[in-house]
Scaffold this motif. Structure first.
Motif, PDB file in Angstrom:
ATOM      1  N   LYS A1655       0.845  -1.185   0.000  1.00 24.21           N
ATOM      2  CA  LYS A1655       0.000   0.000   0.000  1.00 24.21           C
ATOM      3  C   LYS A1655       0.886   1.242   0.000  1.00 24.21           C
ATOM      4  N   PRO A1656       0.384   2.343  -0.562  1.00 25.36           N
ATOM      5  CA  PRO A1656       1.197   3.569  -0.607  1.00 25.36           C
ATOM      6  C   PRO A1656       1.571   4.051   0.790  1.00 25.36           C
ATOM      7  N   ALA A1657       2.727   4.692   0.871  1.00 24.42           N
ATOM      8  CA  ALA A1657       3.187   5.250   2.142  1.00 24.42           C
ATOM      9  C   ALA A1657       2.349   6.471   2.501  1.00 24.42           C
ATOM     10  N   VAL A1658       2.214   6.698   3.798  1.00 27.13           N
ATOM     11  CA  VAL A1658       1.531   7.905   4.289  1.00 27.13           C
ATOM     12  C   VAL A1658       2.605   8.978   4.476  1.00 27.13           C
ATOM     13  N   VAL A1659       2.730   9.864   3.502  1.00 24.00           N
ATOM     14  CA  VAL A1659       3.805  10.856   3.545  1.00 24.00           C
ATOM     15  C   VAL A1659       3.315  12.132   4.223  1.00 24.00           C
ATOM     16  N   PRO A1660       4.199  12.831   4.955  1.00 22.64           N
ATOM     17  CA  PRO A1660       3.815  14.098   5.591  1.00 22.64           C
ATOM     18  C   PRO A1660       3.406  15.143   4.554  1.00 22.64           C
ATOM     19  N   GLU A1661       2.550  16.049   4.966  1.00 22.19           N
ATOM     20  CA  GLU A1661       2.073  17.094   4.069  1.00 22.19           C
ATOM     21  C   GLU A1661       3.231  17.948   3.568  1.00 22.19           C
ATOM     22  N   ALA A1662       4.240  18.145   4.430  1.00 27.35           N
ATOM     23  CA  ALA A1662       5.379  18.987   4.032  1.00 27.35           C
ATOM     24  C   ALA A1662       6.096  18.417   2.818  1.00 27.35           C
ATOM     25  N   TRP A1663       6.097  17.090   2.697  1.00 24.60           N
ATOM     26  CA  TRP A1663       6.778  16.460   1.559  1.00 24.60           C
ATOM     27  C   TRP A1663       6.085  16.797   0.243  1.00 24.60           C
ATOM     28  N   LYS A1664       4.791  16.976   0.326  1.00 27.77           N
ATOM     29  CA  LYS A1664       4.021  17.230  -0.896  1.00 27.77           C
ATOM     30  C   LYS A1664       4.307  18.619  -1.456  1.00 27.77           C
ATOM     31  N   ARG A1665       4.918  19.460  -0.626  1.00 30.37           N
ATOM     32  CA  ARG A1665       5.231  20.826  -1.085  1.00 30.37           C
ATOM     33  C   ARG A1665       6.658  20.933  -1.625  1.00 30.37           C
ATOM     34  N   ILE A1666       7.418  19.846  -1.558  1.00 35.30           N
ATOM     35  CA  ILE A1666       8.795  19.876  -2.073  1.00 35.30           C
ATOM     36  C   ILE A1666       8.772  19.908  -3.596  1.00 35.30           C
ATOM     37  N   THR A1667       9.454  20.874  -4.183  1.00 31.83           N
ATOM     38  CA  THR A1667       9.507  20.990  -5.642  1.00 31.83           C
ATOM     39  C   THR A1667      10.715  20.239  -6.193  1.00 31.83           C
ATOM     40  N   LYS A1668      10.704  20.102  -7.486  1.00 36.78           N
ATOM     41  CA  LYS A1668      11.828  19.440  -8.155  1.00 36.78           C
ATOM     42  C   LYS A1668      13.118  20.228  -7.937  1.00 36.78           C
ATOM     43  N   GLU A1669      13.014  21.559  -7.944  1.00 34.45           N
ATOM     44  CA  GLU A1669      14.196  22.400  -7.732  1.00 34.45           C
ATOM     45  C   GLU A1669      14.739  22.215  -6.317  1.00 34.45           C
ATOM     46  N   GLN A1670      13.829  22.129  -5.336  1.00 28.56           N
ATOM     47  CA  GLN A1670      14.261  21.904  -3.951  1.00 28.56           C
ATOM     48  C   GLN A1670      14.917  20.538  -3.799  1.00 28.56           C
ATOM     49  N   ALA A1671      14.377  19.549  -4.509  1.00 27.54           N
ATOM     50  CA  ALA A1671      14.950  18.205  -4.459  1.00 27.54           C
ATOM     51  C   ALA A1671      16.372  18.211  -4.994  1.00 27.54           C
ATOM     52  N   LEU A1672      16.583  18.942  -6.098  1.00 26.82           N
ATOM     53  CA  LEU A1672      17.917  19.016  -6.685  1.00 26.82           C
ATOM     54  C   LEU A1672      18.872  19.775  -5.763  1.00 26.82           C
ATOM     55  N   LYS A1673      18.382  20.841  -5.128  1.00 27.12           N
ATOM     56  CA  LYS A1673      19.217  21.591  -4.192  1.00 27.12           C
ATOM     57  C   LYS A1673      19.595  20.718  -2.995  1.00 27.12           C
ATOM     58  N   GLY A1674      18.642  19.948  -2.499  1.00 27.74           N
ATOM     59  CA  GLY A1674      18.940  19.044  -1.384  1.00 27.74           C
ATOM     60  C   GLY A1674      20.001  18.026  -1.762  1.00 27.74           C
ATOM     61  N   LEU A1675      19.934  17.561  -3.006  1.00 28.41           N
ATOM     62  CA  LEU A1675      20.927  16.598  -3.490  1.00 28.41           C
ATOM     63  C   LEU A1675      22.307  17.243  -3.535  1.00 28.41           C
ATOM     64  N   LYS A1676      22.366  18.482  -4.031  1.00 28.11           N
ATOM     65  CA  LYS A1676      23.650  19.186  -4.086  1.00 28.11           C
ATOM     66  C   LYS A1676      24.233  19.381  -2.692  1.00 28.11           C
ATOM     67  N   ASP A1677      23.382  19.797  -1.769  1.00 24.49           N
ATOM     68  CA  ASP A1677      23.856  20.030  -0.400  1.00 24.49           C
ATOM     69  C   ASP A1677      24.347  18.737   0.236  1.00 24.49           C
ATOM     70  N   ALA A1678      23.620  17.652  -0.019  1.00 19.78           N
ATOM     71  CA  ALA A1678      23.992  16.377   0.603  1.00 19.78           C
ATOM     72  C   ALA A1678      25.349  15.894   0.112  1.00 19.78           C
ATOM     73  N   PHE A1679      25.665  16.169  -1.155  1.00 17.06           N
ATOM     74  CA  PHE A1679      26.937  15.712  -1.727  1.00 17.06           C
ATOM     75  C   PHE A1679      27.990  16.819  -1.752  1.00 17.06           C
ATOM     76  N   ASN A1680      27.704  17.942  -1.057  1.00 14.72           N
ATOM     77  CA  ASN A1680      28.650  19.061  -0.961  1.00 14.72           C
ATOM     78  C   ASN A1680      29.060  19.598  -2.321  1.00 14.72           C
ATOM     79  N   MET A1681      28.095  19.664  -3.225  1.00 17.61           N
ATOM     80  CA  MET A1681      28.379  20.197  -4.556  1.00 17.61           C
ATOM     81  C   MET A1681      28.166  21.707  -4.558  1.00 17.61           C
ATOM     82  N   LYS A1682      29.052  22.415  -5.243  1.00 20.26           N
ATOM     83  CA  LYS A1682      28.950  23.876  -5.293  1.00 20.26           C
ATOM     84  C   LYS A1682      27.837  24.284  -6.245  1.00 20.26           C
TER      85      LYS A1682
END
Length: 1682
Positions: A1655-1682
């Motif tokens: 069955k689908p996961a019950v995700v927090p409402e805050a996750w539904k507001r994450i944009t593709k750009e925010q996801a990419l920024k989070g990825l950069k921050d996690a890997f210490n990319m400039k």
């Protein structure tokens, strides 16, 4: 003065020098003009030689008319004549004569001359002239340089003030003893020993020569004249700590001019206990200038033989250890005539301790001392008489002018006391003068104290003391220094703080609102640091620890915390900058640094005054103390009192903190623009450079305003031009054990040490390192970190105090290169607690590669022999440290650490310091112990020397320091520090090493591949007629040679790694713990390469052996064909036949000859595979299982299915558990099968024959994959291996049959059928076939060899091209590869790619690399260019070989005959032996019955070779597809790149993220970003919903997990290492770091559920507001990319 003029120096007392011999050889000269000395009043002027140079300022009148004379001040180097026996006359007068006409006398004895003359003369003498007036700054003395750090021998007058100041700032009471030149002290001692002790001339001469001696008081006055306002304050403070009298009135050259030193004394704060507070044990703490107390002034008349300074010292030392508070004539240098100090008024204070038996006075008393007689300093005397409670005049007799002065005074009866020294033989006239004045003044007998010669000074002082006590008992007038301001102004004296009035007014305006109460004031004027800031800090801490999470999900709780934090931030942003903060910032923002410093000082003084007068603070402290001392403690009340004290504390740090939060939250006001707010960090940076402490950690809220701290320190980095290497030193210890005092004494800084200080946290202070020490110390600044005391009595009762101390210790130790553990020997329990806390912190630092130096300072160890006597104690201390280390290691889950020395380099002798107690005597009248100052100075010098000697450390620049601090603080906020530490500097250092290591690894592999190619070529070039044994021996030899090369390359790579760890400025010390892992990886890689080479050489040997049979058959049939062709030619020679008839005859012959050609024997592939499969089970009893397997070719045609009988201990699992295990086994089987199928297909594409090593490698692959699965039994392994072997048997059989077909003797003969026909026709027709033969040779022999050469090097060339191109970063490290691949997945938004990446990571990566190579090779004719490059190389070699082969050994062309062609071929093969392999059979076939001679054939070969180059260049673009080319290369670039970035292949046990650790032999697996566990198919057993929680969240929460590894028993996530000890799963560095996978799960939630049959996961409402750009920024921050 012209060049012809002379300057004469007349010595008026020449007689003192007659008959003396003079030392030295220095000519008297001034700017090239001769200087002569005139003896007496004679006219004979003689050139003089002298030895001692003294800088003297001469005033020369140059006007023709005296009344309008112009005055010029000339600085002359005057050579002072000193006789050899040093018995010179009294100080001499110097007379200047210009051209023997005009004269003006200037004498050094003149005390009535102009101010500039006296002052400048003396300052020049001491080398201080350039600093006058007020140019000497405190900041210059805080710089760490050789001048300020190391004690120097005082060998010249110029060094005296610096020696004094250096010692004074270190609170060394011996500073007054360095005012004499040490060189002359030694000479005087020597002369005393050599001279006649009874020579009366020694004692009856006019006096000792004092040109090289100075009075300590003159040095003090000189330094105060040169010091700026803030250095004056520091000097006065340190003098007060040393229990020296300090200047109250500072004279200038003219003794009637002086300054009230009100500002200089304002920093002195004293504590005392008056007798009325003795019972309550209370005390008074007050600024000394505001303290109300009696003031007794001591002055003298001209005729006075009794030393008032000595008398005062006796008064002040009654009942105490004797200490010279006032300098007197019997002290070192005290008898030297004063030059500047006449007119100086000093002040000191007597402060009671509350002990009646010890105290001289029950209340505080001030004493002043006027230097010199009152007639010389009348203004000072009048001032003192006006402000004093009583004035004591010391005298022997009274002269007329003195009589007039004293009788002119008002109110003398109550305020004037006469102290008469009656000497034996006193003239009656002298005593009558005194008596007359007493009568005229109408003084009482009690106001006149006469010292009888029979009474010694100590007894008289006691009597004098009694006269002071008497009026105090009945009440007496008191005074404060602050109130002297008006009187000084009224009497025409200047006041040193007059120019600070505006700053005082501004400070007063700001703090006037405190009257409402400090807590209310802070809420109104400093709102940002209020409750919201503390709640925000608590939320951030809770976000890390998740201790209060209720039943709802962790991710939901985290989102809730995030929302609460954002709400508070918004509330903070709504605040406007308060009125007082606007004013505070405005005064800091002014460009004038001096005004800012005065303002800040006034702020501090005003705030301290408010705190001192706040009675409620006093009451709260007492109440808190009472509660802490009770046996049954009220913890709640203690916490409330502690918070109340914090709320009631107010200092500059609170205003600075508010300014920080204004910037942190970007608060604006009606008058402050964004630009002005952005300038705040620059102000704080300037303050840091000026020596102000800067708050790093807000101890009240336990938080760091990181945006503010980063901005300030980066501004500092800019201001110092990027030169900001920091050596960080911190002191840790129990509260009130002298941590701040230790730092203040070591470096002369000003960390607060007031007992009323309540602010908690950590402060940093910056010390510049001088240029003369920067290179030695390898740093630009020393950063001192002062912290609140650990185990604070008021905090110790609170339940989180130990945790608080741990956090603080870990944070500051983590920031520091040097840590000083300050312990007091009186309390061993507290010492043990502190060492326990510090040991935890050191242990944590070791884990992350930080190795601070530790010094343990034992305070209050007084014995001279303490260090030697304490061997037993030190051994016990080390035992304690070892014990605490073991306990800490167990708590930190590092049981392998057993001793303190395992954690850091620590020498029990060299890192232990015994420091005596701070005070000499009983406070508050105790002076600082000189032994304390000396011991601290010795410790500091030793510490600096060790820093200079230790070149291992590399000190961070400010940007690196900030990264480290940020990551460190994040780590501290998590409870499990070791597993939560994620530091960008560590990550970058580790990643950089991985990049270098990967490059070295490829260089290693490339070098061995080159050796392997050469070995394979040599094996393939062996003569076909060689015996198999010879071939076998050759293979062994090649293995041995390659093994030696591998060993050499391994050593080279180890050396590179060793050298890497010696590099500086790349933070290698942070990754020291990975060093062994990388060394092990080198060994592992070497073994792997060795195994690969041996396997390849074995394969080559087997293929060579198997092809030998085919080649032998081919040779026999070739010979037979050639015989038949020649026979047919012979038969046809006698007849005339057409070409068609000849072809028919040839066809008949060919068919008949080849009809009986043997085929190659086919291997039983299935049997070989089954044999290998059985052997893979080793000792397991599996024969029965293999008996009834049937035909292997029929197995594996259907999909593999995991069954219940495959489950280990299946009967012990319930139904749901079995289903979960079956699903897990099925997933594993599918992944293993797919991976193995790819391996088989890749092997088949190589177009070689089957070899049993292929099956062995396949089964090894299965074994390695099965090692990660724990819940299968032997049945599962057998069935899966048979399934895979069945698939492999069919593919390997096809491969084998194709090889047999390609190498079938009949097939090989058919290749040459056309050629033999052409040869037959040409021979029959007798045609020239030279060019045709050359072309056929090139096409049949050279072209295959060239193509093989290109393919042999192409794989390596492609890898090099990829690694040096614009895409090289993709493969630089595993983490960078992960970043790029995940970024591409996000951009493509293909769900199936996500599923494949998550579930079949290895396959996905291989496919991605393969397609990336294909894409790269398709761009810009890359593959064509690589092939063409190799083609150019080999064609050039062939051309050169042909040129060489056409000549004999003598260099002459071979004979032009047919026989020479064989020699030509033989030579060519020899020259090309190391490059290509030319088929012998092909050569013999193509050159069959060649009729041409050597020279034409050679030329034809050249033409054909040129044609071959063009032919291949045309075929490259139209050759097989790139994919096919890649698959048939002997070195497959896709495989090499895969090995480079794939690593160990392990995946997170929860979310299945792949490991990114470098090397192959790492101890722990880790990844930069983890995922929601549902993406790894984790689901809730009860609801079957995919788990949305990230494992990085769970591992520090209170949740549990259960799976097959836990036998389905719940197990705490935070103890996951019990089952997965090799995995390190740190919490996310930020909540945004995991936005990437939150976005993916939310976007494809339903499709993942469908894919995983959940069955689908019950995700927090805050996750539904994450944009593709925010996801990419989070990825950069996690890997210490400039």
């Amino acid at each position: 003065m012209t060049g012809r003029e002379c300057l004469f120096l007349r010595v008026s007392e020449w007689d003192a020098f007659l008959g003396r011999k003079f030392r030295g050889a220095v000519e008297f000269a001034w700017v090239g003009v001769p200087v002569y000395l005139a003896a007496g009043r004679c006219n004979n002027r003689l050139p003089v030689r002298a030895c001692v140079c003294s800088r003297v300022c001469l005033q020369v009148s140059t006007g023709l008319v005296p009344s309008v004379a112009q005055t010029a001040v000339l600085n002359l180097d005057v050579m002072v004549l000193v006789p050899e026996d040093r018995r010179a006359a009294a100080p001499l007068g110097y007379e200047v004569v210009k051209n023997e006409e005009r004269r003006h006398t200037v004498t050094t004895m003149d005390t009535d001359g102009p101010e500039s003359t006296v002052v400048l003369n003396f300052l020049s003498k001491l080398g201080l002239k350039n600093f006058y007036p007020n140019k000497l700054t405190l900041q210059s003395h805080l710089e760490v340089n050789k001048h300020n750090t190391y004690d120097e021998t005082v060998e010249s007058l110029e060094k005296i003030p610096w020696c004094f100041l250096r010692k004074l700032l270190k609170i060394n009471a011996e500073c007054r003893n360095c005012t004499q030149l040490s060189i002359y002290e030694e000479e005087e001692k020597e002369e005393e020993e050599n001279n006649d002790l009874f020579d009366l001339d020694l004692y009856t001469a006019d006096g000792w020569a004092t040109d090289n001696k100075v009075n300590p008081l003159d040095v003090i006055v000189a330094l105060f004249l040169c010091a700026d306002s803030f250095l004056r304050q520091e000097m006065a403070l340190k003098m007060s700590m040393c229990q020296f009298a300090v200047p109250l009135l500072l004279p200038y050259g003219n003794k009637s001019q002086c300054t009230l030193m009100l500002w200089a004394l304002r920093d002195i704060v004293k504590e005392w206990r008056p007798h009325d507070l003795s019972e309550s044990r209370g005390f008074v703490e007050k600024s000394i200038v505001q303290a109300n107390m009696p003031l007794y002034s001591f002055v003298r008349l001209k005729n006075c033989s009794l030393s008032k300074s000595q008398c005062l010292n006796h008064v002040l030392n009654l009942g105490q250890n004797f200490h010279n508070i006032f300098t007197h004539r019997d002290m070192k240098g005290g008898a030297v005539t004063k030059t500047l100090a006449t007119g100086l008024v000093e002040i000191c204070w007597y402060l009671p301790s509350g002990t009646e038996n010890l105290d001289i006075f029950p209340e505080p008393v001030a004493f002043t001392n006027l230097r010199g007689e009152i007639c010389e300093s009348l203004a000072q005397f009048k001032f003192l008489f006006e402000v004093s409670t009583a004035t004591y005049v010391f005298l022997d007799k009274v002269e007329e002018n003195e009589h007039k002065i004293l009788t002119s005074l008002q109110d003398v009866k109550s305020k004037l006391f006469l102290v008469v020294n009656r000497k034996e033989g006193n003239d009656r006239e002298d005593m009558m003068s005194v008596k007359t004045m007493v009568k005229e003044l109408d003084l009482l007998n009690s106001s006149v104290k006469i010292k009888d010669p029979r009474v010694n000074l100590a007894e008289f002082s006691e009597k004098l003391c009694g006269s002071m006590k008497k009026p105090m008992s009945t009440g007496t007038n008191t005074v404060t220094i602050e109130r002297m301001f008006d009187k000084a102004t009224e009497l025409g004296l200047s006041v040193d703080e007059s120019k600070t009035h505006n700053q005082e007014k501004a400070a007063e305006e700001i703090v006037k609102g405190i009257g409402m109460g400090i807590p209310d004031y802070k809420k109104q004027q400093l709102p940002l640091q209020g409750e919201n800031w503390k709640i925000l800090s608590q939320l951030e801490m809770e976000e890390c620890r998740m201790k209060k999470c209720s039943d709802h999900g962790l991710e939901q709780y985290k989102s809730q915390l995030q929302a609460e934090k954002e709400k508070i931030r918004n509330e903070q942003r709504k605040h406007k900058v308060s009125r007082d903060m606007e004013s505070f910032i405005e005064h800091l923002s002014g460009g004038d640094k001096e005004r800012r410093n005065f303002f800040l000082k006034w702020m501090k003084l005003k705030l301290n005054a408010h705190l001192e007068s706040a009675i409620q603070l006093f009451l709260m402290r007492n109440k808190l103390k009472e509660q802490c001392n009770k046996n049954e403690k009220d913890v709640k009340l203690i916490a409330e009192l502690d918070q109340a004290l914090l709320d009631s504390s107010l200092g500059i740090e609170h205003y600075m903190r508010e300014m920080a939060l204004i910037y942190e939250f970007s608060i604006r006001s009606s008058t402050k623009t964004a630009g002005e707010i952005s300038c705040l960090p620059a102000i704080a940076a300037e303050m840091l450079l000026d020596g102000y402490p800067f708050e790093l950690l807000d101890g009240d809220a336990s938080n760091i305003p990181e945006r503010w701290v980063t901005a300030v320190l980066m501004e500092l980095h800019k201001k110092v031009g990027g030169k900001s290497r920091l050596l960080v030193l911190t002191v840790l210890g129990v509260q009130s054990t002298g941590k701040s005092t230790l730092l203040n004494t070591m470096f002369g800084v000003q960390f607060p040490v007031s007992s009323g200080r309540c602010t908690r946290g950590a402060y940093m202070l910056l010390l510049k390192v001088g240029e003369d020490m920067q290179s030695d110390m390898d740093c630009d600044f020393i950063v001192l970190i002062d912290t609140e005391g650990l185990k604070s009595p008021r905090l110790a009762q609170l339940e989180d105090s130990y945790e608080h101390d741990n956090q603080l210790a870990t944070f500051v130790i983590g920031l520091s290169e040097v840590t000083i553990i300050n312990v007091s020997m009186e309390n061993s329990t507290e010492m043990k607690d502190i060492l326990q806390i510090a040991t935890h912190a050191f242990l944590r630092m070791k884990e992350i590669g930080k190795k601070p130096v530790c010094h343990i300072v034992h305070q209050n160890v007084a014995a001279v022999s303490a260090h030697a006597k304490n061997i037993t104690e030190r051994t016990q201390l080390l035992d304690q440290l070892n014990e605490m280390t073991q306990i800490a290691a167990e708590m930190e889950k590092q049981p392998h650490i057993k001793a303190f020395t395992d954690v850091l380099d620590y020498d029990i002798d060299k890192n232990n310091w015994n420091i005596p107690g701070l005070w000499h005597g009983t406070p508050p009248m105790a002076a600082v112990n000189t032994g304390y100052s000396e011991a601290v100075a010795n410790f500091k010098n030793n510490f600096l020397e060790k820093v200079k000697g230790d070149r291992r450390n590399e000190y961070s620049q400010i940007p690196e320091f900030l990264k480290w601090m940020s990551s460190l603080w994040k780590a501290v906020k998590f409870e499990n520090f070791i597993f939560s530490f994620r530091n960008t500097l560590v990550a970058n250092a580790y990643d950089n090493l991985c990049k270098e290591f990967n490059q070295w690894g490829w260089e290693f592999k490339r070098a061995i591949l080159k050796y392997q190619d050469a070995a394979v070529l040599e094996i393939n070039n062996t003569d076909n007629e060689s015996e198999l044994q010879h071939l076998s021996d050759l293979v062994k030899l090649k293995k041995s040679e390659v093994s030696k090369e591998i060993e050499a390359q391994q050593t080279l790579m180890k050396n590179k790694l060793q050298d890497y760890y010696k590099r500086r400025n790349i933070h290698v010390h942070l990754i020291e713990k990975y060093k062994t892992e990388f060394f092990n990886s080198i060994i592992s890689s070497a073994n792997e390469i060795q195994h690969s080479v041996n396997k390849n050489l074995d394969c080559v040997f087997e293929l060579r052996r198997s092809s030998k049979e085919a080649q032998e058959i081919h040779r026999k049939h070739r010979q037979m064909i050639e015989e038949q062709v020649m026979k047919l030619l012979h038969d046809c020679k006698g007849s005339t036949l057409s070409d068609e008839e000849l072809k028919d005859e040839f066809e008949k012959m060919w068919t008949k000859t080849t009809e009986n050609v043997m085929s190659l024997k086919e291997q039983n592939i299935s049997e070989n595979i089954i044999k290998q499969c059985k052997e893979s089970f080793h000792n397991h009893k599996i024969n029965e299982d293999f008996q009834n397997i049937g035909d292997l070719q029929e197995i594996g045609k259907c999909a593999f299915e995991a069954r219940t009988e495959h489950i280990k201990h299946a009967k012990t699992w319930n139904f749901f558990s079995k289903n979960d295990i079956k699903r897990e086994l099925q997933r594993s089987a599918d992944n293993i099968t797919e991976s193995c199928e790819r391996f088989v297909h890749d092997t088949v594409k190589t177009n070689t024959d089957y070899h049993e090593s292929f099956t062995k490698d396949l089964l090894d692959k299965v074994d390695k994959a099965l090692a990660c699965s724990k819940n299968h039994n032997i049945k599962f392994e057998i069935d899966l291996k048979l399934h895979i072997c069945g698939i492999a048997s069919r593919e390997f059989l096809k491969m084998h049959k194709k090889f047999l077909s390609d190498n079938d003797p009949k097939t090989q003969l058919e290749k040459y059928k056309t050629q033999y026909l052409s040869d037959f026709l040409d021979l029959y027709r007798q045609r020239d076939h030279c060019q045709r033969k050359a072309t056929e040779f090139v096409q049949s022999c050279i072209k295959p060899a060239v193509e093989e050469y290109i393919n042999r090097s192409l794989g390596v060339d492609i890898v090099d091209e990829i690694l040096t191109s614009g895409h090289s970063a993709h493969y630089s490290s595993r983490s960078f590869f992960q970043y790029n691949i995940q970024k591409e997945l996000l951009q493509q938004e293909d769900f199936n790619s996500f599923v494949k990446y998550i579930g079949k990571y290895e396959i996905y990566v291989k496919d991605w690399i393969f397609h990336h190579i294909v894409q790269k090779m398709s761009e810009n004719k890359t593959l064509y260019n690589l092939k063409n490059k190799s083609l150019q190389v080999i064609v050039h070699k062939i051309t050169e070989a042909l040129e060489q082969a056409s000549k004999g050994e003598d260099g002459i062309l071979l004979p032009d005959n047919t026989e020479s062609i064989n020699e030509l071929m033989k030579n060519m093969r020899k020259y090309l032996l190391k490059d290509i392999s030319i088929s012998v059979e092909a050569e013999k076939s193509t050159l069959f019955q060649i009729q041409s001679t050597c020279h034409p054939f050679t030329n034809s070969l050249k033409i054909s070779i040129d044609g071959l180059e063009k032919q291949l260049q045309e075929e490259f673009p139209t050759s097989e597809k790139i994919m096919k080319t890649l698959n048939k290369l002997p070195v497959k670039p896709q495989d090499e790149l895969f090995k480079r970035i794939f690593g160990c292949g392990q995946q997170c046990p929860f979310c299945k993220v792949p490991c990114e650790a470098g090397g192959k032999e790492h101890r722990q697996h880790h990844a930069a970003v983890h995922r929601p566990q549902g993406l790894g198919e984790y689901r809730n057993i009860d609801t079957q919903e995919l788990v949305e929680v990230l494992c990085t969240t769970d591992v520090y929460g209170q949740q549990t997990f259960r799976n097959t590894d836990t036998k389905w028993e719940p197990h705490p996530y935070k103890d996951y290492t019990t089952y997965y000890p090799n995995w390190r799963i740190p919490p996310d560095p930020t909540i945004e770091a995991s936005d990437y996978w939150k976005y993916v799960l939310n976007k494809y939630n339903d499709r993942f559920a469908q894919e995983y049959k959940a069955k689908p996961a019950v995700v927090p409402e805050a996750w539904k507001r994450i944009t593709k750009e925010q996801a990419l920024k989070g990825l950069k921050d996690a890997f210490n990319m400039k």
